[in-house]
Scaffold this motif. Structure first.
Motif, mmCIF file in Angstrom:
data_model
loop_
_atom_site.group_PDB
_atom_site.id
_atom_site.type_symbol
_atom_site.label_atom_id
_atom_site.label_comp_id
_atom_site.label_asym_id
_atom_site.label_seq_id
_atom_site.Cartn_x
_atom_site.Cartn_y
_atom_site.Cartn_z
ATOM 1 N N LEU A 427 0.841 -1.199 0.000
ATOM 2 C CA LEU A 427 0.000 0.000 0.000
ATOM 3 C C LEU A 427 0.875 1.247 0.000
ATOM 4 C CD1 LEU A 427 0.303 1.139 3.120
ATOM 5 C CD2 LEU A 427 -1.422 -0.561 3.606
ATOM 6 N N ILE A 428 0.244 2.379 -0.297
ATOM 7 C CA ILE A 428 0.867 3.694 -0.104
ATOM 8 C C ILE A 428 -0.187 4.607 0.511
ATOM 9 C CG2 ILE A 428 1.930 5.717 -1.151
ATOM 10 C CD1 ILE A 428 3.073 4.027 -3.313
ATOM 11 N N THR A 429 0.049 5.010 1.752
ATOM 12 C CA THR A 429 -0.846 5.971 2.415
ATOM 13 C C THR A 429 -0.072 7.159 2.978
ATOM 14 O OG1 THR A 429 -0.677 4.794 4.537
ATOM 15 C CG2 THR A 429 -2.474 4.139 3.060
ATOM 16 N N HIS A 430 1.242 7.155 2.864
ATOM 17 C CA HIS A 430 2.097 8.194 3.444
ATOM 18 C C HIS A 430 2.051 9.448 2.577
ATOM 19 C CE1 HIS A 430 5.610 10.160 5.138
ATOM 20 N NE2 HIS A 430 5.715 9.201 6.059
ATOM 21 N N LYS A 431 1.592 10.551 3.126
ATOM 22 C CA LYS A 431 1.380 11.770 2.344
ATOM 23 C C LYS A 431 2.678 12.344 1.783
ATOM 24 C CE LYS A 431 -0.877 16.298 2.424
ATOM 25 N NZ LYS A 431 0.226 16.949 1.691
ATOM 26 N N SER A 455 -5.680 -2.979 -1.117
ATOM 27 C CA SER A 455 -5.246 -1.653 -0.679
ATOM 28 C C SER A 455 -5.927 -0.509 -1.396
ATOM 29 C CB SER A 455 -3.724 -1.539 -0.821
ATOM 30 O OG SER A 455 -3.099 -2.462 0.050
ATOM 31 N N SER A 456 -6.704 -0.820 -2.450
ATOM 32 C CA SER A 456 -7.450 0.259 -3.099
ATOM 33 C C SER A 456 -8.603 0.737 -2.230
ATOM 34 C CB SER A 456 -7.992 -0.212 -4.457
ATOM 35 O OG SER A 456 -8.882 -1.298 -4.285
ATOM 36 N N SER A 457 -8.942 -0.029 -1.189
ATOM 37 C CA SER A 457 -10.000 0.394 -0.261
ATOM 38 C C SER A 457 -9.449 0.685 1.132
ATOM 39 C CB SER A 457 -11.083 -0.691 -0.166
ATOM 40 O OG SER A 457 -10.533 -1.932 0.234
ATOM 41 N N THR A 458 -8.124 0.724 1.246
ATOM 42 C CA THR A 458 -7.494 1.028 2.534
ATOM 43 C C THR A 458 -7.751 2.475 2.932
ATOM 44 O OG1 THR A 458 -5.732 -0.558 2.107
ATOM 45 C CG2 THR A 458 -5.296 1.102 3.767
ATOM 46 N N ARG A 459 -7.948 2.678 4.224
ATOM 47 C CA ARG A 459 -8.116 4.045 4.721
ATOM 48 C C ARG A 459 -6.882 4.882 4.371
ATOM 49 N NH1 ARG A 459 -8.810 5.676 11.135
ATOM 50 N NH2 ARG A 459 -9.119 7.919 10.814
ATOM 51 N N HIS A 463 -3.758 5.879 -3.823
ATOM 52 C CA HIS A 463 -3.658 5.371 -5.192
ATOM 53 C C HIS A 463 -4.426 6.235 -6.183
ATOM 54 C CE1 HIS A 463 -7.619 3.639 -4.374
ATOM 55 N NE2 HIS A 463 -7.727 3.401 -5.662
ATOM 56 N N ALA A 464 -5.605 6.730 -5.798
ATOM 57 C CA ALA A 464 -6.396 7.571 -6.709
ATOM 58 C C ALA A 464 -5.692 8.902 -6.964
ATOM 59 C CB ALA A 464 -7.791 7.803 -6.130
ATOM 60 N N GLY A 470 -1.070 11.367 -13.003
ATOM 61 C CA GLY A 470 -0.387 10.794 -14.156
ATOM 62 C C GLY A 470 0.529 9.629 -13.870
ATOM 63 N N ILE A 471 0.543 9.142 -12.623
ATOM 64 C CA ILE A 471 1.421 8.019 -12.280
ATOM 65 C C ILE A 471 0.739 6.712 -12.653
ATOM 66 C CG2 ILE A 471 2.424 6.746 -10.337
ATOM 67 C CD1 ILE A 471 3.044 9.431 -9.048
ATOM 68 N N ALA A 472 1.467 5.836 -13.347
ATOM 69 C CA ALA A 472 0.934 4.532 -13.754
ATOM 70 C C ALA A 472 0.898 3.617 -12.530
ATOM 71 C CB ALA A 472 1.803 3.934 -14.848
ATOM 72 N N LEU A 473 -0.306 3.249 -12.108
ATOM 73 C CA LEU A 473 -0.478 2.419 -10.912
ATOM 74 C C LEU A 473 -1.481 1.313 -11.205
ATOM 75 C CD1 LEU A 473 -0.829 3.528 -7.235
ATOM 76 C CD2 LEU A 473 -2.544 1.988 -8.210
ATOM 77 N N LYS A 474 -1.052 0.073 -11.008
ATOM 78 C CA LYS A 474 -1.928 -1.086 -11.217
ATOM 79 C C LYS A 474 -2.273 -1.737 -9.878
ATOM 80 C CE LYS A 474 -0.378 -2.552 -15.845
ATOM 81 N NZ LYS A 474 0.215 -3.663 -16.636
ATOM 82 N N THR A 475 -3.516 -2.175 -9.766
ATOM 83 C CA THR A 475 -3.862 -3.082 -8.667
ATOM 84 C C THR A 475 -3.631 -4.501 -9.184
ATOM 85 O OG1 THR A 475 -6.183 -2.933 -9.366
ATOM 86 C CG2 THR A 475 -5.513 -1.583 -7.505
#
Length: 576
Positions: A427-431, A455-459, A463-464, A470-475
């Motif tokens: 995941l990535i949640t770190h601002k 992790s697409s539904s992680t608090r 990712h959005a 413009g960053i390429a991000l795949k689940t």
């Protein structure tokens, strides 16, 4: 009279309890199903499968789920029947004394009935090569409705069961048509007789790590679609070898533990030859232990300490999230992998590092000793000693959360990137890390990220936001978790360890972070990342995979609650 009734009530309770205990002791749990007539049964009730707990059912045969099997449709239904009937269910067994090279023969009883009779009467096994009359025809009719297909995980083409190109597959699963991922493409040969397969997916890169003090192992989780208790993966066998070679000490800092028989037995043998085993582990105020077998390891160890704080449930609920082992104070095994069936079998995507260095082992030992003394999380002291080490052609830095403020080590590397940053991560949640990645993208750095489907539904997931910039991000769309916590930068740096890119990972949990500067290893990891990236269809650049669904390859038959909703496989709406 009242006293008499009380005594009678107590007597009845004792009798019922005794009967319950007797029933519990006389039943065994089916821990795994190799095939419908070969079962893994926990006979000694220690929650692991030992070598003598592989049970074969005598006098019946069931077709194998193999592409060369003539009755593969029947084999699929038989495997499904056995799993639904037996998996994690209590059974009784009656050994007949026959020991085969790979199993012991025994009759198995479930709900008072012979399992062999149930399997035969259901039409999923034969006696003397004869199946139950009329049952096969019924099953084959049922199988036609499934429209079973061969899904080649390498080319992402799916084939009919009789397709010559499907039969040649070495990396495949058998799945009903309705459970095929949306992006899978039909084999044209199956329908038109023309074969136009194109293999756009690269092979896993090879790297020569002989005579190196640093070993990096990257399991291919796209090929391990069910967890296992067997120690057959490269990383499990490598860890097993290190334990078997231990002479004086094994220190383990583990988030949790699942019993892998070979590893557990190796630890037990190490203790018996005088090796001291010490364990630090995570404990929460409510859930207790993330992995149910953790206490088996704790009971085996000479000295143990959990991060439970009797004065603070809030501190207790911060994670001791490390996953490292120190052997003889000279070798460190670390990385993102939990010591679990999902980790050690290669079901989850991880990176595992084996580093031979007394200096680095000393640094890890100092951190371990703090936790063993009862100092966890922010109660620890930052270690005041050298953090940078030169080992052959590698420069390695080591840091620990939460005292070392690890984002201060990560963000400068992001800011200095010139060509690319590739990130396989849970995941990535770190601002601040997310902002730095966006800044790197804006100055022209190629950024690709793979995150776990959950992790697409992680608090607080970013990712959005990253996609919007413009960053390429795949689940990812495989049964196991994308569990790495890694960045690869410019064929030069690898950032790795146990720390998720989150505020908790940096500022609350006990974690370890390593930064490796080695162009050979970084290039190898980059190519491996691109191999996984190319296996994930383009649709998941903009949409999010449902972790337990037809979107996620293997997730509907792996026996795992992939989305943590309490429903497994076919019981989950996503699999229907």
């Amino acid at each position: 009279m009242k006293s008499y009734l009380t005594s009678l009530f107590i007597l009845i309770v004792l009798i019922v309890f005794t009967i319950f205990i007797h029933i519990q002791k006389s039943t065994n749990i089916v821990m795994g199903i190799v095939n419908p007539t070969t079962l893994q049964i926990d006979i000694n009730a220690n929650s692991i499968i030992d070598d003598d707990e592989i049970i074969c059912i005598p006098d019946i045969e069931s077709p194998s789920l193999d592409l060369q099997t003539e009755n593969i449709t029947l084999a699929y239904l038989a495997d499904e029947y056995a799993r639904n009937l037996l998996y994690l269910k209590p059974v009784k067994i009656k050994l007949n004394g026959v020991i085969r090279p790979d199993c012991r023969e025994a009759e198995v009883f479930i709900d008072g009935e012979k399992y062999s009779d149930k399997l035969y009467n259901a039409g999923f096994a034969s006696k003397n090569n004869i199946f139950k009359e009329n049952k096969q025809a019924i099953h084959l009719k049922d199988a036609e409705k499934l429209n079973l297909r061969i899904l080649n995980l390498k080319s992402f083409k799916y084939h009919k069961l009789d397709c010559e190109y499907g039969i040649q597959s070495s990396d495949y699963i058998i799945t009903p048509q309705r459970q095929l991922p949306k992006e899978a493409q039909a084999c044209k040969f199956c329908h038109t007789g023309k074969h136009k397969h194109s293999n756009q997916i690269t092979e896993i890169p090879k790297i020569d790590l002989s005579n190196q003090s640093i070993k990096l192992i990257l399991p291919d989780y796209t090929k391990q679609l069910t967890p296992s208790t067997l120690c057959t993966s490269e990383h499990c066998s490598s860890i097993l070898q290190e334990i078997e070679n231990a002479q004086s000490s094994i220190d383990m800092a583990v988030y949790g533990w699942s019993n892998i028989p070979e590893l557990y037995n190796a630890l037990e043998k190490a203790k018996n030859r005088g090796v001291k085993l010490r364990v630090v582990y995570d404990e929460t105020s409510t859930q207790k232990y993330y992995y149910k077998d953790t206490l088996n390891l704790v009971r085996l160890a000479d000295i143990t300490k959990s991060d439970k704080n009797i004065n603070s449930s809030a501190l207790t609920d911060q994670l001791m999230h490390n996953k490292f082992i120190i052997i003889d104070k000279s070798t460190v095994i670390t990385g993102s992998m939990n010591f679990s069936t999902t980790g050690l079998s290669g079901f989850n995507a991880n990176d595992i590092w084996i580093i031979n260095s007394k200096d680095i082992a000393e640094l890890y030992t100092n951190e371990f000793e703090q936790m063993l003394s009862g100092k966890f999380h922010n109660e620890k002291q930052s270690i005041i000693q050298n953090r940078e080490f030169q080992i052959q052609d590698s420069k390695i830095e080591v840091y620990f959360s939460p005292k070392d403020h690890n984002s201060n080590k990560i963000i400068p590397l992001i800011n200095s990137a010139k060509n690319y940053i590739y990130i396989p991560t849970f995941l990535i949640t770190h601002k601040k890390i997310s902002d730095a990645l966006i800044g790197a993208k804006q100055r022209g750095v190629d950024i690709k990220i793979i995150i776990d489907a959950n992790s697409s539904s992680t608090r607080n997931t970013k990712h959005a936001l990253l996609r919007a910039n413009g960053i390429a991000l795949k689940t990812e769309n495989f049964a196991g978790k994308m569990h790495s916590k890694t960045m690869i930068i410019d064929d030069k740096y690898i950032i790795s360890g146990s720390m998720n890119f989150s505020n908790s990972g940096e500022n609350k949990n006990d974690e370890n972070l390593i930064i490796i500067q080695n162009s050979k290893l970084a290039t190898y990891y980059k190519e491996f990342f691109l191999y996984i990236w190319n296996k994930i269809p383009q649709i998941w650049l903009t949409q999010n995979v449902r972790p337990e669904s037809v979107d996620s390859i293997g997730s509907c038959f792996d026996g795992i609650d992939n989305d943590f909703d309490g429903l497994i496989d076919k019981k989950d709406n996503g699999c229907n």
